[in-house]
Design an enzyme around this catalytic site. Structure first.
Site, PDB file in Angstrom:
ATOM      1  N   GLU A 171       0.939  -7.679  11.912  1.00 35.15           N
ATOM      2  CA  GLU A 171      -0.472  -7.281  11.868  1.00 35.15           C
ATOM      3  C   GLU A 171      -1.429  -8.316  12.454  1.00 35.15           C
ATOM      4  O   GLU A 171      -2.273  -8.881  11.737  1.00 35.15           O
ATOM      5  CB  GLU A 171      -0.873  -6.950  10.435  1.00 35.15           C
ATOM      6  CG  GLU A 171      -0.032  -5.851   9.818  1.00 35.15           C
ATOM      7  CD  GLU A 171      -0.603  -5.326   8.497  1.00 35.15           C
ATOM      8  OE1 GLU A 171      -1.472  -5.984   7.912  1.00 35.15           O
ATOM      9  OE2 GLU A 171      -0.172  -4.244   8.070  1.00 35.15           O
ATOM     10  N   GLU A 356       5.789  -0.640   7.396  1.00 37.64           N
ATOM     11  CA  GLU A 356       5.167  -0.690   6.069  1.00 37.64           C
ATOM     12  C   GLU A 356       4.445   0.612   5.810  1.00 37.64           C
ATOM     13  O   GLU A 356       3.714   1.119   6.675  1.00 37.64           O
ATOM     14  CB  GLU A 356       4.103  -1.797   5.945  1.00 37.64           C
ATOM     15  CG  GLU A 356       4.625  -3.184   5.800  1.00 37.64           C
ATOM     16  CD  GLU A 356       3.504  -4.217   5.699  1.00 37.64           C
ATOM     17  OE1 GLU A 356       2.396  -3.901   5.217  1.00 37.64           O
ATOM     18  OE2 GLU A 356       3.750  -5.350   6.132  1.00 37.64           O
TER      19      GLU A 356
HETATM   20  C1  PNW Z   1      -0.654  -5.348   4.916  1.00 36.07           C
HETATM   21  N1  PNW Z   1      -6.840  -3.606   5.610  1.00 36.07           N
HETATM   22  O1  PNW Z   1      -1.905  -5.928   4.788  1.00 36.07           O
HETATM   23  C2  PNW Z   1       0.296  -6.529   4.937  1.00 36.07           C
HETATM   24  O2  PNW Z   1       1.210  -6.534   6.000  1.00 36.07           O
HETATM   25  C3  PNW Z   1       0.981  -6.764   3.633  1.00 36.07           C
HETATM   26  O3  PNW Z   1       1.318  -8.120   3.539  1.00 36.07           O
HETATM   27  C4  PNW Z   1       0.103  -6.285   2.501  1.00 36.07           C
HETATM   28  O4  PNW Z   1       0.586  -6.646   1.244  1.00 36.07           O
HETATM   29  C5  PNW Z   1      -0.004  -4.767   2.641  1.00 36.07           C
HETATM   30  O5  PNW Z   1      -0.473  -4.402   3.929  1.00 36.07           O
HETATM   31  C6  PNW Z   1      -0.907  -4.119   1.600  1.00 36.07           C
HETATM   32  O6  PNW Z   1      -2.231  -4.547   1.732  1.00 36.07           O
HETATM   33  C7  PNW Z   1      -3.098  -5.276   4.991  1.00 36.07           C
HETATM   34  O7  PNW Z   1      -7.828  -4.042   4.979  1.00 36.07           O
HETATM   35  C8  PNW Z   1      -4.222  -5.827   4.405  1.00 36.07           C
HETATM   36  O8  PNW Z   1      -6.983  -2.661   6.452  1.00 36.07           O
HETATM   37  C9  PNW Z   1      -5.454  -5.272   4.617  1.00 36.07           C
HETATM   38  C10 PNW Z   1      -5.577  -4.155   5.424  1.00 36.07           C
HETATM   39  C11 PNW Z   1      -4.468  -3.602   6.016  1.00 36.07           C
HETATM   40  C12 PNW Z   1      -3.221  -4.163   5.799  1.00 36.07           C
END
Ligand code: PNW
Length: 451
Positions: A171, A356
């Site tokens: 990401e 994911e």
């Molecule tokens: C992902 N957003 O994070 C990560 O790859 C993981 O480590 C995390 O635990 C999981 O998704 C759940 O949050 C994100 O704000 C964090 O759009 C924030 C966002 C998207 C993905």
């Protein structure tokens, strides 16, 4: 009971890879052991007001000490694959000298998974940048891209033959925008100029790393993991529709266009005028190096409206839609939409893995069991959304649940629980949630189809 998925669907066939995912900083703990350096998340967690309740990854799920039991947990689920990440601060010192103790941890872990027949999807960078590199500018500095390539070179040499598939970054949108744009992630910077430059250096590091991995571990697959999202306009007005379009460009094309087409989308700089990154000759060719797979993470839809200045902002939450513990809207169709859109936009789209997908819920143990019915429905509906994309002609090869177990959810600390396994952070006891039992039953049924 098993997940309610028709046995004849593409995603229920044994060739479709099913896995669970985690990341180093979110589960390992052991922050000061075996020569691990400080990471930007250690620093960020120690700054007051950054992470809910002042939580840190110092102990997390204590996976660094409990990895053998966790491998049994993974194998017991019956999954085909496990997605993990390597903590860069564990495996080399400030001069780039390998740290055998840290490297050994991953060697043992990968060997144990292989011995149990579990394929390994290894991410090199899931956000735990060594702090000494941040002290020299972090991803806003071009040096960090070269440092990342050196790290990828070392890892792919040391771990060659033990890894099914390498993902360079997790990401990069989050690293660049949440880290340098709005400061919601480490390093907590708020500067759009640095944001676009950071993304460029992340993608450059990715491209340089691909070449190292190919040279050192030619038998492994090589790719990247990127997050995606869909957007709806608050009203049918042209301004709100343009807002939703720009949000979609910012969330998706800003990252995928350079990787797949070798150029940044022009509309990005309509949204953020004057933030074009410095691009050196050859950079875009490096960034758009072909890959064996693309990892796509998907969680939710956001409704947006115009901000009145040619940009967008999130609209007030409607109470008419289903949400998770994160407040994120449950919108499985968005996953089909993304996959179909990418398949049409990118002529050389490689095979896709959903690396994911999952949701947070406020789960607790009662009588030794954890009921999470919303998650079971969530997983069923998103798997069926993948199935719809496959039927529409998209080459999707697998799906990883986020997450194997509850863990450190970044700015939300331990208060958000994404696991299909419950973790008691006082005792470190792992308890399978009902969703985990449903996944396990689905996987058993899939391998031995009833006649
Ligand atoms: C992902 N957003 O994070 C990560 O790859 C993981 O480590 C995390 O635990 C999981 O998704 C759940 O949050 C994100 O704000 C964090 O759009 C924030 C966002 C998207 C993905």
């Amino acid at each position: 009971p098993a997940l309610n998925i028709p046995a004849n669907s593409a995603i229920a066939q044994p060739e479709f890879l099913m896995g669970v995912a985690t990341a180093s900083y979110q589960i390992e703990g052991a922050a000061d052991e075996d020569g691990r350096l400080q990471s930007i998340w250690d620093t960020y967690c120690d700054e007051p007001g950054r992470v809910l309740h002042g939580d840190t990854g110092d102990v997390a799920c204590d996976h660094y000490h409990r990895w053998e039991a966790d491998v049994d947990l993974i194998a017991g689920l019956g999954v085909d694959a496990y997605r993990l990440s390597i903590a860069w601060p564990r495996v080399m010192d400030e001069q780039g000298v390998p740290n055998a103790k840290g490297i050994n941890f991953y060697k043992k872990l990968l060997d144990a998974l292989k011995a149990k027949g579990v394929q390994t999807y290894v991410t090199l960078y899931h956000w735990d940048l060594p702090q000494h590199l941040q002290d020299r500018g972090g991803w806003a500095s071009r040096e960090t891209a070269y440092a990342f390539a050196a790290y990828a070179d070392l890892m792919s040499r040391e771990l060659a033959g033990k890894v099914t598939a390498w993902a360079t970054l997790n990401e990069p949108w989050c690293s660049a925008y949440l880290g340098y744009g709005i400061g919601r992630h480490a390093p907590g910077v708020t500067d759009l100029r640095q944001t676009t430059q950071a993304l460029h250096h992340l993608l450059l590091g990715h491209g340089l790393a691909l070449a190292k991995i190919r040279a050192n571990d030619p038998g492994a697959l090589r790719g990247i993991v990127c997050n995606t999202g869909v957007f709806g306009p608050q009203t049918d007005s042209a301004a709100d529709k343009d807002a939703a379009y720009l949000a979609y460009v910012q969330q998706n094309y800003w990252v995928f266009d350079p990787l797949m087409l070798g150029s940044y989308p022009k509309d990005m700089f309509r949204l953020w005028p004057g933030t074009e990154p410095l691009v050196l000759p050859g950079d875009m060719e490096t960034i758009s190096t072909p890959m064996d797979f693309l990892g796509i993470n998907y969680y939710f839809r956001t409704v947006v409206e115009t901000d009145g200045k040619g940009g967008y902002k999130e609209a007030p939450h409607s109470d008419k839609v289903e949400r998770t513990q994160m407040g994120w809207e449950v919108y499985p169709k968005g996953l089909t939409e993304i996959l179909v859109d990418f398949n049409a936009r990118y002529p050389d789209l490689p095979p896709i893995y959903i690396t994911e997908n999952g949701m947070a819920s406020d789960d607790s143990v009662s009588d030794g069991s954890v009921a999470d019915p919303q998650r079971i429905r969530f997983l069923e509906n998103h798997l069926m959304a993948v199935n719809d994309a496959i039927k529409a002609g998209v080459d999707v090869r697998g799906y990883f649940i986020w997450s194997l177990m509850d863990n450190f959810e970044w700015a939300y600390g331990y208060e958000r629980r994404f696991g299909i396994t419950h973790v008691d952070y006082t005792t470190q006891v792992r308890t399978p949630k009902h969703s985990s039992l449903a996944v396990q039953a689905f996987l058993q049924q899939r391998k031995r189809p009833q006649r």
